[in-house]
Design a protein around this motif. Structure first.
Motif, PDB file in Angstrom:
ATOM      1  N   ASP A  88       0.834  -1.209   0.000  1.00  0.00           N
ATOM      2  CA  ASP A  88       0.000   0.000   0.000  1.00  0.00           C
ATOM      3  C   ASP A  88       0.867   1.259   0.000  1.00  0.00           C
ATOM      4  O   ASP A  88       0.556   2.247  -0.676  1.00  0.00           O
ATOM      5  N   ILE A  89       1.966   1.232   0.742  1.00  0.00           N
ATOM      6  CA  ILE A  89       2.868   2.389   0.774  1.00  0.00           C
ATOM      7  C   ILE A  89       3.502   2.582  -0.603  1.00  0.00           C
ATOM      8  O   ILE A  89       3.588   3.713  -1.100  1.00  0.00           O
ATOM      9  N   ALA A  90       3.916   1.509  -1.237  1.00  0.00           N
ATOM     10  CA  ALA A  90       4.514   1.615  -2.573  1.00  0.00           C
ATOM     11  C   ALA A  90       3.480   2.131  -3.574  1.00  0.00           C
ATOM     12  O   ALA A  90       3.789   2.987  -4.417  1.00  0.00           O
ATOM     13  N   THR A  91       2.251   1.622  -3.474  1.00  0.00           N
ATOM     14  CA  THR A  91       1.190   2.095  -4.362  1.00  0.00           C
ATOM     15  C   THR A  91       0.900   3.570  -4.119  1.00  0.00           C
ATOM     16  O   THR A  91       0.716   4.346  -5.066  1.00  0.00           O
ATOM     17  N   ALA A  92       0.894   3.996  -2.863  1.00  0.00           N
ATOM     18  CA  ALA A  92       0.656   5.402  -2.532  1.00  0.00           C
ATOM     19  C   ALA A  92       1.788   6.273  -3.068  1.00  0.00           C
ATOM     20  O   ALA A  92       1.541   7.375  -3.574  1.00  0.00           O
ATOM     21  N   GLU A  93       3.029   5.797  -2.979  1.00  0.00           N
ATOM     22  CA  GLU A  93       4.150   6.563  -3.513  1.00  0.00           C
ATOM     23  C   GLU A  93       4.055   6.698  -5.028  1.00  0.00           C
ATOM     24  O   GLU A  93       4.327   7.771  -5.586  1.00  0.00           O
ATOM     25  N   ARG A  94       3.663   5.616  -5.711  1.00  0.00           N
ATOM     26  CA  ARG A  94       3.492   5.688  -7.167  1.00  0.00           C
ATOM     27  C   ARG A  94       2.356   6.647  -7.523  1.00  0.00           C
ATOM     28  O   ARG A  94       2.477   7.444  -8.457  1.00  0.00           O
ATOM     29  N   ALA A  95       1.259   6.569  -6.762  1.00  0.00           N
ATOM     30  CA  ALA A  95       0.121   7.467  -7.020  1.00  0.00           C
ATOM     31  C   ALA A  95       0.524   8.925  -6.770  1.00  0.00           C
ATOM     32  O   ALA A  95       0.132   9.823  -7.521  1.00  0.00           O
ATOM     33  N   LYS A  96       1.317   9.160  -5.733  1.00  0.00           N
ATOM     34  CA  LYS A  96       1.775  10.524  -5.452  1.00  0.00           C
ATOM     35  C   LYS A  96       2.674  11.026  -6.571  1.00  0.00           C
ATOM     36  O   LYS A  96       2.558  12.180  -7.007  1.00  0.00           O
ATOM     37  N   ALA A  97       3.594  10.178  -7.048  1.00  0.00           N
ATOM     38  CA  ALA A  97       4.468  10.577  -8.153  1.00  0.00           C
ATOM     39  C   ALA A  97       3.648  10.888  -9.402  1.00  0.00           C
ATOM     40  O   ALA A  97       3.899  11.885 -10.096  1.00  0.00           O
ATOM     41  N   GLU A  98       2.652  10.061  -9.673  1.00  0.00           N
ATOM     42  CA  GLU A  98       1.783  10.298 -10.833  1.00  0.00           C
ATOM     43  C   GLU A  98       0.984  11.590 -10.650  1.00  0.00           C
ATOM     44  O   GLU A  98       0.848  12.387 -11.595  1.00  0.00           O
ATOM     45  N   ALA A  99       0.489  11.816  -9.438  1.00  0.00           N
ATOM     46  CA  ALA A  99      -0.256  13.053  -9.167  1.00  0.00           C
ATOM     47  C   ALA A  99       0.657  14.269  -9.311  1.00  0.00           C
ATOM     48  O   ALA A  99       0.231  15.299  -9.840  1.00  0.00           O
ATOM     49  N   ASP A 100       1.915  14.143  -8.870  1.00  0.00           N
ATOM     50  CA  ASP A 100       2.869  15.247  -9.042  1.00  0.00           C
ATOM     51  C   ASP A 100       3.120  15.520 -10.514  1.00  0.00           C
ATOM     52  O   ASP A 100       3.209  16.678 -10.939  1.00  0.00           O
ATOM     53  N   ASN A 101       3.252  14.456 -11.316  1.00  0.00           N
ATOM     54  CA  ASN A 101       3.443  14.626 -12.756  1.00  0.00           C
ATOM     55  C   ASN A 101       2.232  15.295 -13.395  1.00  0.00           C
ATOM     56  O   ASN A 101       2.376  16.182 -14.248  1.00  0.00           O
ATOM     57  N   ILE A 102       1.044  14.870 -12.988  1.00  0.00           N
ATOM     58  CA  ILE A 102      -0.186  15.466 -13.518  1.00  0.00           C
ATOM     59  C   ILE A 102      -0.265  16.940 -13.120  1.00  0.00           C
ATOM     60  O   ILE A 102      -0.617  17.804 -13.934  1.00  0.00           O
ATOM     61  N   GLN A 103       0.099  17.253 -11.870  1.00  0.00           N
ATOM     62  CA  GLN A 103       0.082  18.643 -11.401  1.00  0.00           C
ATOM     63  C   GLN A 103       1.070  19.483 -12.197  1.00  0.00           C
ATOM     64  O   GLN A 103       0.771  20.617 -12.577  1.00  0.00           O
ATOM     65  N   ALA A 104       2.259  18.936 -12.450  1.00  0.00           N
ATOM     66  CA  ALA A 104       3.266  19.677 -13.218  1.00  0.00           C
ATOM     67  C   ALA A 104       2.764  19.922 -14.639  1.00  0.00           C
ATOM     68  O   ALA A 104       2.917  21.029 -15.181  1.00  0.00           O
ATOM     69  N   ALA A 105       2.152  18.909 -15.255  1.00  0.00           N
ATOM     70  CA  ALA A 105       1.606  19.073 -16.608  1.00  0.00           C
ATOM     71  C   ALA A 105       0.476  20.102 -16.603  1.00  0.00           C
ATOM     72  O   ALA A 105       0.361  20.920 -17.529  1.00  0.00           O
ATOM     73  N   TYR A 106      -0.348  20.075 -15.575  1.00  0.00           N
ATOM     74  CA  TYR A 106      -1.449  21.045 -15.465  1.00  0.00           C
ATOM     75  C   TYR A 106      -0.898  22.465 -15.334  1.00  0.00           C
ATOM     76  O   TYR A 106      -1.359  23.379 -16.021  1.00  0.00           O
TER      77      TYR A 106
END
Length: 162
Positions: free
Chosen positions: A49-67
């Motif tokens: 779950d921690i690894a999945t949360a870290e991947r989701a956070k990285a993806e959310a950061d990428n989406i935020q940067a693209a936005y």
């Protein structure tokens, strides 16, 4: 109390040892392995779950940067469009002002021509009035009226001198 009776103390101690051994080995043999498997499964699940949360956070950061990048690009396009619109409006206003200036110049020339005509007419009128007035004055003082051409010539010279 029967627990402190020395006659029953040794058998009670034997039964205590037997039950302790049965409970201890029952817990160690059957319960602890199950508990260990549950703890390992929970640890693996938490780690996953921690690894999945870290991947989701990285993806959310990428989406935020693209936005944020998209917003910045949209702002720049809007600024460019606004600058183009301002320039176009400025050119339109300049063209209108030039046309209005030409129209005002034409009206000014027409007005100046009309004013010059009115001035010339007024001067002619003033000269004729001055000629009549001077003829009347000369007639009063001398009793003889000068000819209209002489009076007009004298009035024209007097108006030109001023």
């Amino acid at each position: 109390m029967p627990q402190f009776d020395f006659a029953t103390f040794v058998p009670q101690l034997a039964w205590l040892t037997a039950f302790f051994a049965i409970l201890y080995f029952g817990i160690v043999r059957f319960t602890l392995p199950k508990l260990g498997r549950v703890m390992t499964a929970r640890e693996d699940q938490v780690t996953g779950d921690i690894a999945t949360a870290e991947r989701a956070k990285a993806e959310a950061d990428n989406i935020q940067a693209a936005y944020d990048e998209g917003i910045a690009e949209a702002r720049e396009r809007a600024r460019a469009t606004l600058a183009d619109s301002k320039a176009q409006v400025g050119r339109s206003v300049e063209a209108r002002l030039a046309a209005a200036g030409e129209e005002v110049d034409a009206r000014l020339k027409t007005a100046e021509a009309a004013l010059e005509q009115a001035r010339a007419k007024a001067m002619t009128s003033i000269e004729s009035i001055a000629a009549e007035a001077s003829a009347d004055i000369v007639e009063r003082f001398t009793g003889k009226r000068p000819t209209p051409s002489v009076a007009a010539k004298a009035a024209k010279a007097a108006v030109a001198a001023h």
